[in-house]
Motif scaffolding. Structure first.
Motif, PDB file in Angstrom:
ATOM      1  N   GLY A   1       0.833  -1.197   0.000  1.00  0.00           N
ATOM      2  CA  GLY A   1       0.000   0.000   0.000  1.00  0.00           C
ATOM      3  C   GLY A   1       0.865   1.243   0.000  1.00  0.00           C
ATOM      4  N   TYR A   2       0.387   2.263  -0.707  1.00  0.00           N
ATOM      5  CA  TYR A   2       1.090   3.527  -0.769  1.00  0.00           C
ATOM      6  C   TYR A   2       0.113   4.630  -0.358  1.00  0.00           C
ATOM      7  CZ  TYR A   2       3.638   7.572  -2.519  1.00  0.00           C
ATOM      8  OH  TYR A   2       4.273   8.778  -2.624  1.00  0.00           O
ATOM      9  N   SER A   3       0.411   5.299   0.756  1.00  0.00           N
ATOM     10  CA  SER A   3      -0.459   6.364   1.262  1.00  0.00           C
ATOM     11  C   SER A   3      -0.270   7.634   0.444  1.00  0.00           C
ATOM     12  CB  SER A   3      -0.153   6.660   2.728  1.00  0.00           C
ATOM     13  OG  SER A   3      -0.451   5.545   3.519  1.00  0.00           O
ATOM     14  N   LEU A   4      -1.360   8.064  -0.184  1.00  0.00           N
ATOM     15  CA  LEU A   4      -1.346   9.326  -0.918  1.00  0.00           C
ATOM     16  C   LEU A   4      -1.617  10.489   0.026  1.00  0.00           C
ATOM     17  CD1 LEU A   4      -3.457   8.200  -3.990  1.00  0.00           C
ATOM     18  CD2 LEU A   4      -0.982   8.555  -3.920  1.00  0.00           C
ATOM     19  N   SER A   5      -2.412  10.211   1.064  1.00  0.00           N
ATOM     20  CA  SER A   5      -2.767  11.212   2.077  1.00  0.00           C
ATOM     21  C   SER A   5      -3.237  10.446   3.310  1.00  0.00           C
ATOM     22  CB  SER A   5      -3.878  12.130   1.571  1.00  0.00           C
ATOM     23  OG  SER A   5      -5.090  11.411   1.440  1.00  0.00           O
ATOM     24  N   LYS A   6      -3.736  11.162   4.319  1.00  0.00           N
ATOM     25  CA  LYS A   6      -4.248  10.495   5.519  1.00  0.00           C
ATOM     26  C   LYS A   6      -5.478   9.652   5.214  1.00  0.00           C
ATOM     27  CE  LYS A   6      -2.562  13.711   8.992  1.00  0.00           C
ATOM     28  NZ  LYS A   6      -2.909  14.551  10.134  1.00  0.00           N
ATOM     29  N   ARG A   7      -6.197   9.964   4.126  1.00  0.00           N
ATOM     30  CA  ARG A   7      -7.443   9.275   3.831  1.00  0.00           C
ATOM     31  C   ARG A   7      -7.420   8.424   2.562  1.00  0.00           C
ATOM     32  NH1 ARG A   7     -12.125  13.632   4.649  1.00  0.00           N
ATOM     33  NH2 ARG A   7     -12.336  13.021   2.501  1.00  0.00           N
ATOM     34  N   SER A   8      -6.377   8.533   1.745  1.00  0.00           N
ATOM     35  CA  SER A   8      -6.347   7.821   0.461  1.00  0.00           C
ATOM     36  C   SER A   8      -5.105   6.949   0.343  1.00  0.00           C
ATOM     37  CB  SER A   8      -6.375   8.808  -0.707  1.00  0.00           C
ATOM     38  OG  SER A   8      -7.568   9.550  -0.691  1.00  0.00           O
TER      39      SER A   8
END
Length: 141
Positions: free
Chosen positions: A101-108
């Motif tokens: 998984g790669y976090s784009l932001s706190k929610r995505s």
């Protein structure tokens, strides 16, 4: 039922299925996880007590999740399940999975994964195999 304190989490679940008022399946699941900081490990043990015709299942799972960076997590897991009817092993299912998984932001989060599952009969002969690839975007509202 779940207990969590600091890096430790353990849980237990029970479920009964009834058809026409008669219990057809009873499920028990016990799981635990511990976060060491550099990696989190998890394990579980599951049983299903069925009818004389459907038999009983016993299985376990093992997993590890490793943060590679602040934005990237990699996970690896293994699962195994045996089915017995009248005390005789009739089937075995096992598989492993790898995901990231790669976090784009706190929610995505962008995610991708691969899963390999194998089914065997009582003689240990492979009767089925499945490979699954998944990719997607998860957004929490």
């Amino acid at each position: 039922v779940k207990y969590a304190a600091g890096p430790l989490a353990v849980g237990y679940g029970y479920q009964e299925e009834k058809t026409a008022g008669v219990t057809s399946n009873k499920y028990n699941a016990l799981s635990g996880a511990y976060n060491f900081g550099m990696a989190a490990v998890s394990a579980g043990y599951q049983t299903r007590t069925g009818t004389a015709a459907s038999g009983d299942d016993t299985g376990y799972t093992l997993g590890v999740n490793m943060p590679v960076s602040a934005a990237i997590n990699v996970s690896l897991g293994y699962a195994n399940e045996d089915t017995e009817i009248a005390g005789v092993k009739v089937a075995k299912n096992s598989g492993w999975a790898l995901g990231a998984g790669y976090s784009l932001s706190k929610r995505s989060t962008l995610f991708a994964g691969f899963q390999n599952v194998k089914q065997e009969n009582a003689a240990g002969t492979e009767v089925g195999k499945q490979n699954i690839v998944a990719m997607g975007l998860r957004h929490n509202f």
